[in-house]
Design a protein around this motif. Structure first.
Motif, PDB file in Angstrom:
ATOM      1  N   PHE A 123       0.824  -1.209   0.000  1.00 11.25           N
ATOM      2  CA  PHE A 123       0.000   0.000   0.000  1.00 11.25           C
ATOM      3  C   PHE A 123       0.862   1.263   0.000  1.00 11.25           C
ATOM      4  CE2 PHE A 123      -2.684   3.119   2.433  1.00 11.25           C
ATOM      5  CZ  PHE A 123      -3.668   3.276   1.466  1.00 11.25           C
ATOM      6  N   GLY A 124       1.975   1.237   0.718  1.00 12.84           N
ATOM      7  CA  GLY A 124       2.839   2.406   0.790  1.00 12.84           C
ATOM      8  C   GLY A 124       4.022   2.357  -0.150  1.00 12.84           C
ATOM      9  N   ASN A 125       4.036   1.403  -1.073  1.00 14.09           N
ATOM     10  CA  ASN A 125       5.215   1.179  -1.910  1.00 14.09           C
ATOM     11  C   ASN A 125       5.536   2.382  -2.791  1.00 14.09           C
ATOM     12  OD1 ASN A 125       7.372  -0.450  -2.755  1.00 14.09           O
ATOM     13  ND2 ASN A 125       6.222  -1.107  -4.578  1.00 14.09           N
ATOM     14  N   GLN A 126       4.533   2.968  -3.436  1.00 11.81           N
ATOM     15  CA  GLN A 126       4.817   4.065  -4.358  1.00 11.81           C
ATOM     16  C   GLN A 126       5.372   5.289  -3.634  1.00 11.81           C
ATOM     17  OE1 GLN A 126       1.732   6.295  -6.832  1.00 11.81           O
ATOM     18  NE2 GLN A 126       2.704   4.974  -8.374  1.00 11.81           N
TER      19      GLN A 126
ATOM     20  N   ILE B 136       9.021   4.574  -2.811  1.00 13.86           N
ATOM     21  CA  ILE B 136       9.865   4.686  -4.009  1.00 13.86           C
ATOM     22  C   ILE B 136      10.129   6.145  -4.344  1.00 13.86           C
ATOM     23  CG2 ILE B 136       9.913   4.295  -6.509  1.00 13.86           C
ATOM     24  CD1 ILE B 136       8.399   1.660  -5.979  1.00 13.86           C
ATOM     25  N   PHE B 137       9.092   6.982  -4.275  1.00 12.87           N
ATOM     26  CA  PHE B 137       9.240   8.405  -4.583  1.00 12.87           C
ATOM     27  C   PHE B 137      10.319   9.050  -3.704  1.00 12.87           C
ATOM     28  CE2 PHE B 137       8.309  12.811  -3.583  1.00 12.87           C
ATOM     29  CZ  PHE B 137       8.171  13.388  -4.840  1.00 12.87           C
ATOM     30  N   HIS B 138      10.232   8.809  -2.415  1.00 12.06           N
ATOM     31  CA  HIS B 138      11.180   9.448  -1.505  1.00 12.06           C
ATOM     32  C   HIS B 138      12.598   8.906  -1.674  1.00 12.06           C
ATOM     33  CE1 HIS B 138       8.342  11.978   0.554  1.00 12.06           C
ATOM     34  NE2 HIS B 138       7.535  10.947   0.784  1.00 12.06           N
ATOM     35  N   GLN B 139      12.716   7.612  -2.000  1.00 12.28           N
ATOM     36  CA  GLN B 139      14.049   7.042  -2.204  1.00 12.28           C
ATOM     37  C   GLN B 139      14.676   7.574  -3.486  1.00 12.28           C
ATOM     38  OE1 GLN B 139      14.320   2.710  -1.454  1.00 12.28           O
ATOM     39  NE2 GLN B 139      12.370   2.924  -0.361  1.00 12.28           N
ATOM     40  N   VAL B 140      13.916   7.658  -4.544  1.00 14.86           N
ATOM     41  CA  VAL B 140      14.433   8.161  -5.810  1.00 14.86           C
ATOM     42  C   VAL B 140      14.837   9.632  -5.705  1.00 14.86           C
ATOM     43  CG1 VAL B 140      13.812   8.727  -8.204  1.00 14.86           C
ATOM     44  CG2 VAL B 140      13.230   6.483  -7.246  1.00 14.86           C
TER      45      VAL B 140
END
Length: 399
Positions: free
Chosen positions: A382-385, A388-392
């Motif tokens: 559920f929180g994957n996207q 990913i946004f914050h890591q990228v």
């Protein structure tokens, strides 16, 4: 003589209109009073006497109380509609239903003219004109008060010249009563910094002992009060109003944007509408899904605004009404309400469609339909996207 159908309330403005249209314009005046549930039998008898004094061609009363509910109020309940989160659209809805009834009368009478007593400074002129133009486009609209910009004193002087000396002693407050609430206007509502005094409210505060009531809804409509049925929801509304209004419940001042672009204030007392809307809304919280509630809220807010601006006849309103009615299939059950002086409390609901069923878990305590591992996996996906946004973009610092 050509016929004119006059929307007649018995007040000074419509009395002036009746005499002006008859004596000056030499028209055959047929006065029509549309009762939306705000007149008592005694008040209607007085109204009939006033109309007879004027020597008009005819006067009739059309009772549309139940039709008012069927065609309009039930959708306001379905949508939990409060203009600016405050006002239950009492006069907004009423005027449109009255205008529609007057237009039908004019068409049936093959009248040359149709008239109303609105001034040029408010919302009602737009509501009446708009409905008349849509329903009876070939009938000319007459508005003596708006066109002549008359003072109250000038109107009274004209009536006395015509031999009519009805007492129109100016009340301190302007009151308009209907099935869905009573509006109150006075000196205080013309400013931004004063509130209406106790004596301004039409219904005195005489009840204070707590009283618990049970209101039952069937597919979104109020169908019983304390287990008693009334044959029609309009009668239930009137019964609830008689019980709750003496508690001083539902009093407030609405501040909003008028159709003509200026800000306006109006007081109102609407115990039954406020209780029913809030009780219905609570029942929906238990019986509808979050996305049903979300989209209902979006459409209901828009519907309320468009209705307030006089556009009930817009075909898009029929589409929204179908959505609202369809959304009510599971909104059945009983809501318990506690009445106290100047406020009410929603105590809870009982419904066979209650989605807060203990069969599926108890919020904050335990669950019956999933395991801790299920929640871990769900939360990760559920929180994957977002992760990913914050890591990228390296927007979150990690130790």
């Amino acid at each position: 003589m050509e016929k004119v159908i006059l929307a007649y309330s018995g007040g000074l403005d419509t009395t002036y209109c009746a005499l002006y249209l008859s004596k000056v314009m030499q028209l055959e005046v047929h006065a029509v009073t549309v009762n939306t549930g705000g007149f008592s039998e005694e008040e209607l008898a007085v109204l009939q006497q006033k109309a007879q004094q004027l020597g008009l061609a005819s006067h009739k009363v059309i009772d549309v109380t139940e039709a008012y509910y069927d065609d309009c109020i039930r959708y306001l309940i379905y949508g939990n509609m409060l203009k600016n989160g405050t006002y239950p659209l009492s006069v907004s809805a009423e005027r449109l239903v009255q205008a529609m009834s007057i237009a039908r009368e004019a068409l049936a009478a093959d009248a040359a003219y149709i008239a109303h007593g609105s001034t040029g400074a408010g919302n009602d002129q737009v509501r009446f004109d708009g409905v008349f133009q849509a329903m009876a486009p070939r009938i000319k609209i007459l508005t003596p008060i708006r066109d002549q910009q008359l003072s109250r004193e000038a109107e009274i002087a004209f009536l006395r010249e015509q031999g009519i000396d009805i007492d129109f002693a100016k009340a301190q407050y302007s009151i308009n009563k209907g099935l869905w609430g009573t509006s109150v206007g006075g000196a205080e509502t013309l400013t931004s910094n004063t509130y209406l005094p106790e004596e301004a409210w039409p219904t005195p505060l005489t009840e204070s002992l707590p009283l618990e009531l049970a209101i039952t809804f069937g597919k979104g409509q109020p169908v019983a009060l304390e287990g008693a049925t009334f044959g029609h929801p309009a009668l239930l509304i009137q019964a609830l109003q008689a019980i709750a209004q003496p508690y001083g419940i539902g009093r407030d001042i609405h501040v909003g944007d008028t159709i003509i672009g200026i800000k306006g204030r109006v007081g109102f007392e609407a115990a039954a509408p406020m209780i029913l809307i809030k009780a219905h809304q609570l029942l929906e919280k238990h019986t509808l899904t979050k996305w049903q509630i979300y989209w209902k809220d979006q459409l209901s807010t828009w519907y309320a605004n468009w209705l307030h601006e006089g556009q009930l006849l817009d075909p898009v309103m029929r589409h929204i009404e179908k959505f609202l009615e369809d959304s009510q299939q599971t909104v059945s059950g009983t809501v318990k309400v506690l009445l106290e002086a100047r406020h009410f409390t929603l105590l809870g609901i009982d419904s066979p469609h209650d989605l807060m069923s203990s069969r599926f878990g108890k919020y904050g305590e335990m669950n019956n339909g999933w395991s801790g591992e299920d929640v871990k996996g769900f939360t990760k996906i559920f929180g994957n996207q977002v992760a990913i946004f914050h890591q990228v973009n390296q927007t979150v610092h990690h130790d």
